[in-house]
Design a protein around this motif. Sequence first.
Motif, PDB file in Angstrom:
ATOM      1  N   SER A  52       0.809  -1.217   0.000  1.00 26.80           N
ATOM      2  CA  SER A  52       0.000   0.000   0.000  1.00 26.80           C
ATOM      3  C   SER A  52       0.839   1.263   0.000  1.00 26.80           C
ATOM      4  O   SER A  52       0.314   2.336  -0.258  1.00 26.80           O
ATOM      5  CB  SER A  52      -0.929   0.020   1.222  1.00 26.80           C
ATOM      6  N   MET A 109     -11.460   5.871  -4.043  1.00 23.43           N
ATOM      7  CA  MET A 109     -10.801   6.230  -2.788  1.00 23.43           C
ATOM      8  C   MET A 109     -10.292   7.660  -2.843  1.00 23.43           C
ATOM      9  O   MET A 109     -10.408   8.410  -1.864  1.00 23.43           O
ATOM     10  CB  MET A 109      -9.653   5.261  -2.508  1.00 23.43           C
ATOM     11  N   PHE A 129      -4.299   6.236   6.207  1.00 23.14           N
ATOM     12  CA  PHE A 129      -5.477   5.501   5.738  1.00 23.14           C
ATOM     13  C   PHE A 129      -5.368   4.023   6.085  1.00 23.14           C
ATOM     14  O   PHE A 129      -6.322   3.406   6.559  1.00 23.14           O
ATOM     15  CB  PHE A 129      -5.626   5.688   4.220  1.00 23.14           C
ATOM     16  N   VAL A 130      -4.189   3.444   5.845  1.00 16.27           N
ATOM     17  CA  VAL A 130      -4.000   2.024   6.137  1.00 16.27           C
ATOM     18  C   VAL A 130      -4.133   1.761   7.637  1.00 16.27           C
ATOM     19  O   VAL A 130      -4.775   0.790   8.068  1.00 16.27           O
ATOM     20  CB  VAL A 130      -2.626   1.549   5.613  1.00 16.27           C
ATOM     21  N   ALA A 173      -7.728   2.030   8.669  1.00 19.73           N
ATOM     22  CA  ALA A 173      -8.479   0.871   8.188  1.00 19.73           C
ATOM     23  C   ALA A 173      -8.208  -0.361   9.048  1.00 19.73           C
ATOM     24  O   ALA A 173      -9.124  -1.124   9.380  1.00 19.73           O
ATOM     25  CB  ALA A 173      -8.120   0.589   6.732  1.00 19.73           C
ATOM     26  N   LEU A 182     -10.866  -2.294  11.341  1.00 22.69           N
ATOM     27  CA  LEU A 182     -11.097  -3.727  11.180  1.00 22.69           C
ATOM     28  C   LEU A 182     -10.992  -4.454  12.516  1.00 22.69           C
ATOM     29  O   LEU A 182     -11.838  -5.292  12.860  1.00 22.69           O
ATOM     30  CB  LEU A 182     -10.095  -4.305  10.182  1.00 22.69           C
TER      31      LEU A 182
END
Length: 824
Positions: free
Chosen positions: A257, A668, A697-698, A701, A705
């Motif tokens: 990513s 995105m 962002f990662v 996220a 999660l």
Amino acid sequence: MEAEQVEKPLSRALSLSVGAMTVLGAIVIGLRHSEPWLPALAAIVPVISFLVTDIWKVVRLNWWVANAVTVLAVGWSLRSFLQVSSEEKLMAIASMICLLQIVLLFQEKTARIYWHLVVLSVLQVVVASALDLGANFVPLVVLFLGIGLTTLMLLSVYREVTTVRSERFSFFQLLRGNGLLLRKQQAGHEKQPAKTECPASKLDSQAAMLLSRAPRVTAAEHGEKSLLAIFPARLLFGNTVLLSAVTLLLAMVFFYSTPRLKEVFRPEGGSFGGAVSGFQPEVRLARTGRIHLSNRPVMRVQLSRMSDRRPVEMMEELYFHGAMLSEYLTDDGESRWVEAQFLPSPAGGRGTLLAVPQTSNALVRQDIILESNANRRFAIMPVLSLPDDTTPVYGGPRRGRGERGRHSRYAWATPAIISKSQVKAIPNPNRRQTSLDEIAFIAEINQARKFDEERFPRLAQIAEDELEQHQLTEGRAFDKAVALERHFLAAGEYQYSLNLDLPGEEIDPIEDFVANVKAGHCEYFASAMVMMLRSQGIPARLVRGYKGGTFNSVGKYYLVQERDSHSWVEVWLPNVEVPPTEFAGTASEGGAWYRFDPTPGRSNQIVLETADTWDRMAQAFDYVELLWRDYVLSLNSSRQEEMVYAPLTAQAGALPQWVEFRSLMWWMRRTGAFVGLDLWPRQNRGARAFEGWAAVFVIVALVALMASIGVARGVWRVVRAWRNPKHSRGVNRSPEFYRRLERLLARMAVERETGETAREMAQAAEAKIAAANVTPAVAALPDRLVTAYYLVRFGGGRLDKVESDGIEQALHEIEGAVAQMRRK
């Protein structure tokens, strides 16, 4: 064994394991650190600290001194953090980590110190992974991973052992725990007045029984147990697997990513007149010095037939053009060859010769990976452009001419390879079809004829004598060039040498080389032949590039190193003088440039030898380096899209359009713009810099999660507790042996009702077993197991191996009694 006896060897093993992690982390950082002495010191200190701090206990920094030194180390490492580049910031962080490790290693080791050292070692590997490391990084990381997992297991056991030792239960603490237990039992009875009251004598007998076990509990808390009892193997294995899986997941997500950091520039090597061999776009003729040959890779070239893409292995050494030097300058007390500036012509420029349009399909493709930051493209000349949709065999996209980087890749076709040999005549790209072409052609030929007779009197005389000796004074230019080339290659006339010693300061170095010294390297041989040809009115130029290369039989490509740097001569000839079989493709109206190599030495013929085991291992490692660079280091955002996501999208053509990578990225980016975030800025796309918003962002996220998983698990527990009260939170936290006891008693229709205590359930089971005329000793077992349950559940006690085996035996006897009752 006693806890102290376990702790001492465990501490030694943990110190060695953490020291090994520290050494490996310092080695990984030292591979690319700008100040290698600091990682070297960080790799040596673990050995010293293990002796003087952990074993001999001579040097131990107290808390105040350690913190003061830590502050100084951080300040010194980050003294100019905001003013430096990204690479220098990484180096500063690496230096800070090394200094912090050194400070921690000289402190008294505790679980906290060990944990800090482990975290810093992992950060070293993380910082190193952002640098441009070769494939040797892989085995180091694999070794680091193995040692790291071992260290984490040892650290987990060490923390449990030290916790057991430091949290011993005294007799009075056990009394307070028992008092709490009795209060809980009494409170339970008070909540259920309808139940049979538990008399005080019964509670006193329970307290006496618990207190009678106090010595055994105290001994267990003192450490009379095995390591598996302290830290169960299943829990240890589960934690290790979970940690490894989470680490691998995070590494994969961040790797695919975020792009890599920008590659660090490395110098291209000195000129041939300097200390190290290598390519330079000009030739400086030094008079003295020693040339050192470098094994640093320059490029990897794979040749394949355009028709079927099968690899081509040559029978002769290859010549790769880099610069065509036709202007000789002697200003500022030095002599050098430089590229001449002509009027616009069909030549590709910057050492590139475009091939005349072909009428034959016998072309060879050359895929080149260039390890250079210079704006220079080496290749077998002449070249033809390939279609835009053609991709190199190494798997990566072909880089554009304007795209720069330390590792550039490009592909061209060439007609210069015929029957596994490189022909010598390159048709002039200038076909003299327009008046502008004619002007450029005349300027090029006149430049290639320039000769100063006053500067090279002896050189011109030697050339004249050589031609007269072979009766070629009035011969063809091709025959004269062949004779002059043989003059330098004749045995005993000249010597090839990397040691330069031209004492004649008052004369030109080329004149001194030919007339007096007759010893030098390729630049002097090529320069001398060019001037001899020009003395006879024959246009000639010096060409700089690379000659040769080692064929890698594993990857089917040629590895060209800096030691292969070479200079040779190209002579302009009319088409009628060129042997027909030597044309590289179609002839040109502008004649041809014919290659001559006057440097004595090894033959151009390649001796085909079977590579031994060591050579094949070296070739395999170089091929791994190539794959590592293509699929790891160079896998920036644009290459990820072209090499990973685009092929997957092509294979899944039936999927909806919103699943495609480009559509997802567009969605995105549009969503980020809506909330005010500029995700993946277009101007930075493809640059090897860590994009902050992508990382944010990662991370968000991943946190979302993990939070979703936690919420889902909580909801599931609430649903299970609502549907089945037996699966309440309190019961689920019970020891395993108690849950097994409840299941066994349920088989004999004895279940714990709402509001009923475990003691009351055990009493009901005791009465039922006694009524069934089973062995009286078995009837008392449920109450003893419940006592052990209270001790573990509410008193914070621990069971040693003997007690665990006793509980297991009691459960087995109860199971037999249950089976006997059901048979009746």
